[in-house]
Design a protein around this motif. Sequence first.
Motif, PDB file in Angstrom:
ATOM      1  N   LEU A  76       0.757  -1.184  -0.095  1.00 18.25           N
ATOM      2  CA  LEU A  76       0.020  -0.023  -0.053  1.00 18.25           C
ATOM      3  C   LEU A  76       0.967   1.393   0.140  1.00 18.25           C
ATOM      4  O   LEU A  76       0.472   2.115  -0.636  1.00 18.25           O
ATOM      5  N   MET A 119      -2.617   5.671  -2.433  1.00 16.03           N
ATOM      6  CA  MET A 119      -3.798   6.422  -2.631  1.00 16.03           C
ATOM      7  C   MET A 119      -3.594   7.331  -3.761  1.00 16.03           C
ATOM      8  O   MET A 119      -4.086   8.552  -3.972  1.00 16.03           O
ATOM      9  N   TYR A 136     -12.076  13.967   0.471  1.00 13.88           N
ATOM     10  CA  TYR A 136     -12.755  12.802   0.609  1.00 13.88           C
ATOM     11  C   TYR A 136     -14.320  12.922   0.376  1.00 13.88           C
ATOM     12  O   TYR A 136     -14.793  12.113  -0.418  1.00 13.88           O
ATOM     13  N   ARG A 166     -14.771  12.957  -3.419  1.00 16.15           N
ATOM     14  CA  ARG A 166     -14.661  11.775  -3.927  1.00 16.15           C
ATOM     15  C   ARG A 166     -15.752  10.757  -3.858  1.00 16.15           C
ATOM     16  O   ARG A 166     -16.110  10.150  -4.529  1.00 16.15           O
ATOM     17  N   GLN A 167     -16.282  10.844  -2.435  1.00 17.78           N
ATOM     18  CA  GLN A 167     -17.148   9.955  -2.392  1.00 17.78           C
ATOM     19  C   GLN A 167     -18.551  10.349  -3.024  1.00 17.78           C
ATOM     20  O   GLN A 167     -19.336   9.325  -3.622  1.00 17.78           O
ATOM     21  N   CYS A 170      -3.144   1.663  11.644  1.00 17.16           N
ATOM     22  CA  CYS A 170      -4.248   2.645  10.862  1.00 17.16           C
ATOM     23  C   CYS A 170      -3.586   3.868  10.730  1.00 17.16           C
ATOM     24  O   CYS A 170      -3.831   4.739   9.829  1.00 17.16           O
ATOM     25  N   CYS A 200      -1.738   5.888   7.939  1.00 19.10           N
ATOM     26  CA  CYS A 200      -2.872   6.654   6.841  1.00 19.10           C
ATOM     27  C   CYS A 200      -3.769   7.735   7.526  1.00 19.10           C
ATOM     28  O   CYS A 200      -4.084   8.721   6.883  1.00 19.10           O
ATOM     29  N   HIS A 201      -4.511   7.331   8.275  1.00 16.40           N
ATOM     30  CA  HIS A 201      -5.417   8.003   9.056  1.00 16.40           C
ATOM     31  C   HIS A 201      -4.950   9.118   9.939  1.00 16.40           C
ATOM     32  O   HIS A 201      -5.484   9.993  10.346  1.00 16.40           O
ATOM     33  N   PRO A 228      -9.882   9.556   4.796  1.00 17.69           N
ATOM     34  CA  PRO A 228     -10.930  10.179   5.597  1.00 17.69           C
ATOM     35  C   PRO A 228     -10.421  10.392   7.163  1.00 17.69           C
ATOM     36  O   PRO A 228      -9.820   9.701   7.507  1.00 17.69           O
ATOM     37  N   TYR A 236     -21.786   2.773  12.149  1.00 15.81           N
ATOM     38  CA  TYR A 236     -21.353   3.328  10.760  1.00 15.81           C
ATOM     39  C   TYR A 236     -19.719   2.724  10.504  1.00 15.81           C
ATOM     40  O   TYR A 236     -19.528   2.249   9.455  1.00 15.81           O
ATOM     41  N   ARG A 252     -16.874  -1.362  -1.513  1.00 14.47           N
ATOM     42  CA  ARG A 252     -16.605   0.051  -2.153  1.00 14.47           C
ATOM     43  C   ARG A 252     -15.566  -0.234  -3.110  1.00 14.47           C
ATOM     44  O   ARG A 252     -14.506  -0.657  -3.009  1.00 14.47           O
TER      45      ARG A 252
HETATM   46  C1  HEC Z   1      -2.675   2.765   3.350  1.00 20.78           C
HETATM   47  C2  HEC Z   1      -3.562   3.473   4.054  1.00 20.78           C
HETATM   48  C3  HEC Z   1      -4.716   3.099   4.959  1.00 20.78           C
HETATM   49  C4  HEC Z   1      -4.419   2.271   5.916  1.00 20.78           C
HETATM   50  C5  HEC Z   1      -3.136   1.626   6.576  1.00 20.78           C
HETATM   51  C6  HEC Z   1      -5.875   2.120   6.711  1.00 20.78           C
HETATM   52  N1  HEC Z   1      -6.780   2.947   5.752  1.00 20.78           N
HETATM   53 FE1  HEC Z   1      -8.851   3.187   6.313  1.00 20.78          FE
HETATM   54  N2  HEC Z   1      -8.972   4.259   4.331  1.00 20.78           N
HETATM   55  C7  HEC Z   1      -7.911   4.576   3.664  1.00 20.78           C
HETATM   56  C8  HEC Z   1      -8.502   5.320   2.449  1.00 20.78           C
HETATM   57  C9  HEC Z   1      -7.889   5.765   1.536  1.00 20.78           C
HETATM   58  C10 HEC Z   1      -9.945   5.285   2.664  1.00 20.78           C
HETATM   59  C11 HEC Z   1     -10.992   5.798   1.808  1.00 20.78           C
HETATM   60  C12 HEC Z   1     -11.770   4.915   0.872  1.00 20.78           C
HETATM   61  C13 HEC Z   1     -12.558   5.382  -0.151  1.00 20.78           C
HETATM   62  O1  HEC Z   1     -12.187   6.281  -0.769  1.00 20.78           O
HETATM   63  O2  HEC Z   1     -13.619   4.614  -0.673  1.00 20.78           O
HETATM   64  C14 HEC Z   1     -10.365   4.666   4.131  1.00 20.78           C
HETATM   65  C15 HEC Z   1     -11.227   4.434   4.616  1.00 20.78           C
HETATM   66  C16 HEC Z   1     -11.494   3.964   5.731  1.00 20.78           C
HETATM   67  C17 HEC Z   1     -13.007   3.936   6.286  1.00 20.78           C
HETATM   68  C18 HEC Z   1     -14.353   4.436   6.004  1.00 20.78           C
HETATM   69  C19 HEC Z   1     -14.648   5.568   6.343  1.00 20.78           C
HETATM   70  C20 HEC Z   1     -16.068   6.472   6.014  1.00 20.78           C
HETATM   71  O3  HEC Z   1     -16.155   7.529   6.346  1.00 20.78           O
HETATM   72  O4  HEC Z   1     -16.826   5.762   5.341  1.00 20.78           O
HETATM   73  C21 HEC Z   1     -12.718   3.341   7.722  1.00 20.78           C
HETATM   74  C22 HEC Z   1     -13.971   3.018   8.724  1.00 20.78           C
HETATM   75  C23 HEC Z   1     -11.582   2.966   7.831  1.00 20.78           C
HETATM   76  N3  HEC Z   1     -10.824   3.457   6.670  1.00 20.78           N
HETATM   77  C24 HEC Z   1     -10.786   2.389   9.042  1.00 20.78           C
HETATM   78  C25 HEC Z   1      -9.516   1.965   8.944  1.00 20.78           C
HETATM   79  C26 HEC Z   1      -8.948   1.129   9.891  1.00 20.78           C
HETATM   80  C27 HEC Z   1      -9.558   0.909  11.543  1.00 20.78           C
HETATM   81  C28 HEC Z   1      -7.763   0.745   9.850  1.00 20.78           C
HETATM   82  C29 HEC Z   1      -6.698  -0.140  10.133  1.00 20.78           C
HETATM   83  C30 HEC Z   1      -6.998  -1.184  10.680  1.00 20.78           C
HETATM   84  C31 HEC Z   1      -7.329   1.713   8.454  1.00 20.78           C
HETATM   85  N4  HEC Z   1      -8.543   2.210   8.007  1.00 20.78           N
HETATM   86  C32 HEC Z   1      -6.213   1.534   7.860  1.00 20.78           C
HETATM   87  C33 HEC Z   1      -6.657   4.294   3.826  1.00 20.78           C
HETATM   88  C34 HEC Z   1      -6.093   3.499   4.664  1.00 20.78           C
END
Ligand code: HEC
Length: 237
Positions: free
Chosen positions: A18, A23, A88, A91-92, A156, A159-160, A173, A182, A195
């Motif tokens: 990743l 992204m 974000y 894009r959604q 997580c 990225c977040h 996001p 949710y 998705r």
């Molecule tokens: C490599 C980067 C990356 C990692 C690591 C990652 N995410 Fe994400 N996450 C994203 C991206 C990019 C999106 C948006 C996806 C889309 O555009 O639909 C996202 C979307 C989400 C969403 C949806 C949010 C919404 O408002 O609908 C959730 C919940 C989420 N991630 C939780 C997690 C969790 C919990 C972890 C760890 C276990 C995690 N993510 C790890 C990049 C990441």
Amino acid sequence: MSAINPTLAVRWGALAALALAQMSPGGLRPATAQDSADRATRSALALTAHPARGAAEFGRLCSRCHGARGQGDAVRVIPELAGQRVSYLVRQLANFHAGQRESVRMHLVVSQAELRSPQDWADIAAYLSAAEPPPATQTGSGADVALGRGIFHEQCASCHRSDARGDDDGFVPSLRNQHYYYLVKQMRRLAVGERHNVDENLVRFLRSFDARDVAAVADYLSRLRGPGGRHGRGAGS
Ligand code: HEC
Ligand code: HEC
């Protein structure tokens, strides 16, 4: 019991891939619906956004589900949107419009004539990203918050971001101010590929979490608060 560790090797493998694919919306996939969603996203983000117009549109077309101030509706599993990142959000909306994200209710919304133009998406996103998030949202049971905190910071936050505010480009996001169930539901939907316009390594990575992990991390996140605003392009004037 080391609930975080059993599939760690798999997860880090997916994470490394990743990091390479990071992204870039649309990635390397050939699918034209995804390309068109990403083109629409780019053109919306290049426009000058008008948050006041966005606020009026939101009140007219969105608030009956997402609440008067974008606070969502936990009972109907409708997400909180206030304070979410501009890119974000745009894009959604583009993804729903291009059928890249499943939701009968949102498909009906974005197919309305008033909402087909990227200018509308930009205006509404600018309003929402600067709106004040609600003081409280639905949380989980509280039983596994420590486990959830561990998972989030280990897996997580890269990225977040460590305060879950999302990345600065805005395509990852914010996960704070959000309703518990949710979050659970979207982690599942991402993991099963519902998705569509999402990097496949992210899908594989999220698939490696079991139900307890998902509930724990969602519960931890549902307790995080933070302001919106200053969330990337389009938020001005
Ligand atoms: C490599 C980067 C990356 C990692 C690591 C990652 N995410 Fe994400 N996450 C994203 C991206 C990019 C999106 C948006 C996806 C889309 O555009 O639909 C996202 C979307 C989400 C969403 C949806 C949010 C919404 O408002 O609908 C959730 C919940 C989420 N991630 C939780 C997690 C969790 C919990 C972890 C760890 C276990 C995690 N993510 C790890 C990049 C990441
Ligand atoms: C009939 C109810 C309804 C209306 C009206 C509605 N929405 Fe939604 N919206 C939903 C539901 C339900 C979801 C969750 C979809 C899913 O499960 O993926 C959602 C999801 C979203 C998301 C994704 C949030 C995230 O964190 O990924 C955005 C953005 C959004 N809506 C924006 C809007 C905007 C802007 C409007 C008005 C133009 C609007 N919605 C009107 C029900 C609605």
